[in-house]
Motif scaffolding. Structure first.
Motif, PDB file in Angstrom:
ATOM      1  N   PRO A 114       0.753  -1.071  -0.026  1.00 10.92           N
ATOM      2  CA  PRO A 114      -0.046  -0.043   0.064  1.00 10.92           C
ATOM      3  C   PRO A 114       0.845   1.124  -0.055  1.00 10.92           C
ATOM      4  CG  PRO A 114      -0.858  -1.463   1.807  1.00 10.92           C
ATOM      5  CD  PRO A 114       0.364  -2.097   1.045  1.00 10.92           C
TER       6      PRO A 114
ATOM      7  N   VAL B 195       1.760   2.737  -3.715  1.00  9.02           N
ATOM      8  CA  VAL B 195       0.544   3.166  -4.937  1.00  9.02           C
ATOM      9  C   VAL B 195      -0.252   4.324  -4.149  1.00  9.02           C
ATOM     10  CG1 VAL B 195       0.717   0.802  -6.005  1.00  9.02           C
ATOM     11  CG2 VAL B 195      -0.855   1.491  -4.183  1.00  9.02           C
ATOM     12  N   GLY B 196      -0.992   4.913  -4.975  1.00  2.00           N
ATOM     13  CA  GLY B 196      -1.953   5.855  -4.433  1.00  2.00           C
ATOM     14  C   GLY B 196      -1.732   7.222  -4.736  1.00  2.00           C
TER      15      GLY B 196
ATOM     16  N   VAL C 169       1.466   8.878  -0.511  1.00  3.75           N
ATOM     17  CA  VAL C 169       1.656   7.681   0.335  1.00  3.75           C
ATOM     18  C   VAL C 169       0.435   8.026   1.505  1.00  3.75           C
ATOM     19  CG1 VAL C 169       3.058   6.659   2.148  1.00  3.75           C
ATOM     20  CG2 VAL C 169       4.047   7.262  -0.153  1.00  3.75           C
TER      21      VAL C 169
ATOM     22  N   ASN D  33      -2.542   9.317   1.130  1.00  5.83           N
ATOM     23  CA  ASN D  33      -3.556   9.028   0.650  1.00  5.83           C
ATOM     24  C   ASN D  33      -4.129   7.676   0.818  1.00  5.83           C
ATOM     25  OD1 ASN D  33      -4.471  11.613   0.076  1.00  5.83           O
ATOM     26  ND2 ASN D  33      -3.563  11.316  -2.203  1.00  5.83           N
ATOM     27  N   SER D  34      -3.129   6.774   0.517  1.00 10.84           N
ATOM     28  CA  SER D  34      -3.105   5.161   0.518  1.00 10.84           C
ATOM     29  C   SER D  34      -3.470   4.696   1.999  1.00 10.84           C
ATOM     30  CB  SER D  34      -1.547   4.591   0.252  1.00 10.84           C
ATOM     31  OG  SER D  34      -1.486   4.816  -1.210  1.00 10.84           O
TER      32      SER D  34
ATOM     33  N   TRP E 100      -6.962   5.541   3.030  1.00 15.48           N
ATOM     34  CA  TRP E 100      -7.931   4.423   2.727  1.00 15.48           C
ATOM     35  C   TRP E 100      -7.819   3.342   3.538  1.00 15.48           C
ATOM     36  CZ3 TRP E 100     -12.124   5.107  -0.036  1.00 15.48           C
ATOM     37  CH2 TRP E 100     -12.158   6.266  -0.830  1.00 15.48           C
ATOM     38  N   VAL E 101      -6.586   2.746   3.913  1.00 16.63           N
ATOM     39  CA  VAL E 101      -6.308   1.448   4.706  1.00 16.63           C
ATOM     40  C   VAL E 101      -6.994   1.909   5.993  1.00 16.63           C
ATOM     41  CG1 VAL E 101      -4.498   0.138   5.452  1.00 16.63           C
ATOM     42  CG2 VAL E 101      -4.143   0.744   3.481  1.00 16.63           C
TER      43      VAL E 101
ATOM     44  N   SER F 296       4.031   8.415  -3.843  1.00  8.68           N
ATOM     45  CA  SER F 296       4.307   6.820  -3.945  1.00  8.68           C
ATOM     46  C   SER F 296       5.110   6.616  -5.110  1.00  8.68           C
ATOM     47  CB  SER F 296       2.893   6.326  -3.759  1.00  8.68           C
ATOM     48  OG  SER F 296       2.122   6.716  -5.139  1.00  8.68           O
TER      49      SER F 296
ATOM     50  N   ASP G  64       5.788   3.216   8.020  1.00  9.03           N
ATOM     51  CA  ASP G  64       5.703   4.351   7.044  1.00  9.03           C
ATOM     52  C   ASP G  64       6.157   5.416   7.944  1.00  9.03           C
ATOM     53  OD1 ASP G  64       4.602   6.365   5.161  1.00  9.03           O
ATOM     54  OD2 ASP G  64       3.482   6.846   6.839  1.00  9.03           O
TER      55      ASP G  64
END
Length: 591
Positions: A174, A177-178, A181, A183-184, A187-188, A347, A475
């Motif tokens: 995750p 992508v997105g 980073v 924003n990913s 969502w998660v 990302s 992260d």
């Protein structure tokens, strides 16, 4: 004229000049708060990401181990931890609103300079490098596919290592992508909140007694309650009176002593420690510090053997350690305050056109910009108090229902097997609902088939909690060090502003390889979590005090924290230093 009060044309440059001078830009207007769904959703930012990440190791591993033995009375330790963290989160965001830089970069601007702080914070940040969340998640996933799996069984170690490795590298996907980073992660973490909170609410409302909920809510604010070794016969009349059956076994536990210690651990002797013959150590109980002092004029006889576990709960309640610091990074990536001019980390896939400036930008403090500043500060306070703190308190309360509602009170819980114990407890409650629960009245909520479904869902929920928290930890570690070097390294400042994604990707791969080495070193999941969290409390204390120095020296006087906030930050450091000291003494066998 001092450096911090120079005009925009000569940009401020306080602190160490080994770090680059700020740029100057205009502070944009803060969004106006309105009670509409669209507006509220648009205003949710770092608090959501970090609040969801907060439902992790502390709540899923340390919390049940404490609440299974002592009920919810000790959850207040986590509440105090969260309250101090809210103040800290707001203060690190204060720096970012003014500079567009994350707090870690600000710390490296403080004398004696960045190289000194690199050494200090590498020592403080080592706990975030241990993949204890991934190793504990591997226990849950193996138990999900093999109900008979045990971490201590022959051949289990290799399975744990292999599964942990697959999980660990899968978690990095995750972050690739997105676009942003950030924003990913958003969502998660949003998906995690919906799934985990939804499942725990369903289990709690259908299969747990209302009294369990009352106990949990009360425990969050039962300040001063401490674990003690004492008999349940408080009035000494030899009878089981109301309020004395602490462990709920229907018998009067009368023993106050322990048979002894071996290798720094209590030894259980049924003839000495289990006079009522219920198979549990007699005397596990709770006393309130303030109540005992006021009514009896003495201090409680604290059971220090549990202090490391309680300190571990406090260390990870909320976020803990240095894992809070990405809140300031996300404040920038969200484009709040001066982060609007700085950019974000893109990302490696889909991050086209997103860049990150090497240097922060500040605004000139004038009668025109001060109202805008206050608007942004109120915005941060709303995000942290309403979203982050709310998510943390709920996230600490909901997992506790698994131990308080479905595990036998007074039992000692091994964190290596907590996943199987809670799932088995939930399954038993679904198949044979307790009296006084909703499931006891509605027969369609209980059956052997449904019991097995809920057992698997409990294991999957634990897996989801731990892996998403591991993503956040990965992260956070990579992000804070990449941001610091992106600004502090003269060589990296020569790179194009779009190259940040390659720096982030390289650091992430290095982090993963280091975690892989730890996994194959064979550290057990429970031991890994103890080692990782031992330094969390002191790291947070140090970060509290350092942030206070940053905000009272680098920021213009008009933007600095008030006296009450300064005192709160100082006390927060003292609180976490005390927990760290007691935890170390306990691990070393001195208490």
């Amino acid at each position: 004229m001092t450096e911090e009060n120079k005009t925009p044309s000569t940009a401020p440059w306080p602190g160490s000049h080994e770090m680059p001078q700020w740029n100057v830009a205009e502070l944009i207007d803060a969004p106006q708060f309105k009670f509409t769904l669209k507006n509220i959703l648009a205003m949710i930012g770092p608090g959501l990401v970090m609040g969801a990440a907060a439902v992790g190791g502390g709540e899923w591993l340390f919390g049940p181990a404490v609440t299974a033995k002592y009920g919810a009375a000790l959850l207040w330790v986590g509440t105090v931890s969260i309250l101090f963290q809210v103040l800290y989160n707001i203060e690190i965001s204060r720096y970012t609103l003014y500079t567009g830089e994350p707090i870690f970069t600000g710390k490296f601007r403080i004398m004696p300079g960045p190289m000194f702080w690199v050494f200090v914070y590498l020592l403080l940040d080592w706990g975030s490098f241990l993949p204890y969340l991934a190793t504990n998640a591997s226990v849950a996933i193996l138990k999900l596919f093999d109900g008979s799996f045990s971490p201590s069984a022959d051949g289990a170690e290799f399975k744990l290592k292999l599964t942990s490795t697959a999980i660990y590298f899968g978690l990095a996907i995750p972050l690739f992508v997105g676009g942003k980073v950030y924003n990913s992660l958003k969502w998660v973490m949003s998906a995690k909140l919906v799934l985990v909170f939804g499942f725990l609410l369903t289990v709690g409302l259908c299969y747990s007694r209302p009294s369990n909920w009352g106990e949990i809510v009360g425990g969050l604010f039962e300040f001063g309650s401490l674990p003690v070794e004492m008999g349940e016969d408080k009035n000494g009349n030899g009878q089981l009176d109301p309020g004395e059956d602490f462990d709920g076994d229907g018998k009067l536990d009368v023993s106050e002593g322990r048979s002894g210690m071996k290798d720094g651990k209590p030894v259980f002797d049924p003839q000495v420690d289990d006079k009522d013959g219920d198979g549990k150590r007699d005397g596990a109980n709770i006393e309130n510090l303030f109540g005992t002092l006021i009514h009896e004029g003495r201090l409680p006889k604290v059971d220090w053997s549990l202090i490391a576990l309680i300190a571990g709960l406090a260390a990870i309640a909320g976020n803990g350690g240095l894992t809070n610091t990405p809140i300031s990074n996300f404040t920038r990536d969200q484009g709040w305050g001066m982060g609007h001019h700085v950019g974000a980390i893109p990302s490696i896939v889909g991050g086209h056109g997103i860049t990150l400036s090497h240097v922060g930008s500040v605004f000139e403090v004038t009668p025109e910009t001060l109202p805008r500043w206050r608007g942004w500060y109120r915005h941060i306070c709303r995000d942290q108090i309403c979203v982050w703190m709310g998510a943390c308190l709920i996230g600490m309360a909901l997992p506790s229902i698994l131990s308080i509602g479905f595990l036998q009170r007074g039992m000692d819980v091994n964190r290596d097997s907590i996943a199987s114990m809670t799932s088995a407890g939930v399954a038993a409650a679904v198949e044979h609902p307790q009296s006084g629960t909703l499931a006891a009245s509605l027969t369609f909520l209980s059956s052997p088939g449904l019991s097995n479904v809920f057992k698997l869902l409990t294991l999957f929920c634990g897996f989801l909690v731990l892996v998403t928290s591991m993503i956040s930890t990965m992260d956070g570690f990579v992000r804070r060090w990449v941001d610091v070097f992106w600004t502090g390294s003269k060589w990296l400042r020569t790179l194009d502003v779009g190259a940040i994604k390659y720096v982030y990707f390289g650091m992430l791969m290095t982090y993963c390889i280091g975690g892989l080495v730890v996994i194959w070193a064979g550290i057990k999941p429970g031991m890994a979590s103890t080692i990782a969290t031992t330094g969390y409390n002191f790291a947070f204390a140090m970060s509290c005090w350092h942030t206070l120095v940053v905000n009272t020296t680098l920021l213009p006087k008009e933007l600095r924290p008030c006296t009450a906030i300064r005192v709160g930050m100082l006390l927060g450091g003292v609180y976490f230093t005390f927990l760290f000291t007691m935890q170390v003494l306990s691990v070393l066998g001195y208490v």
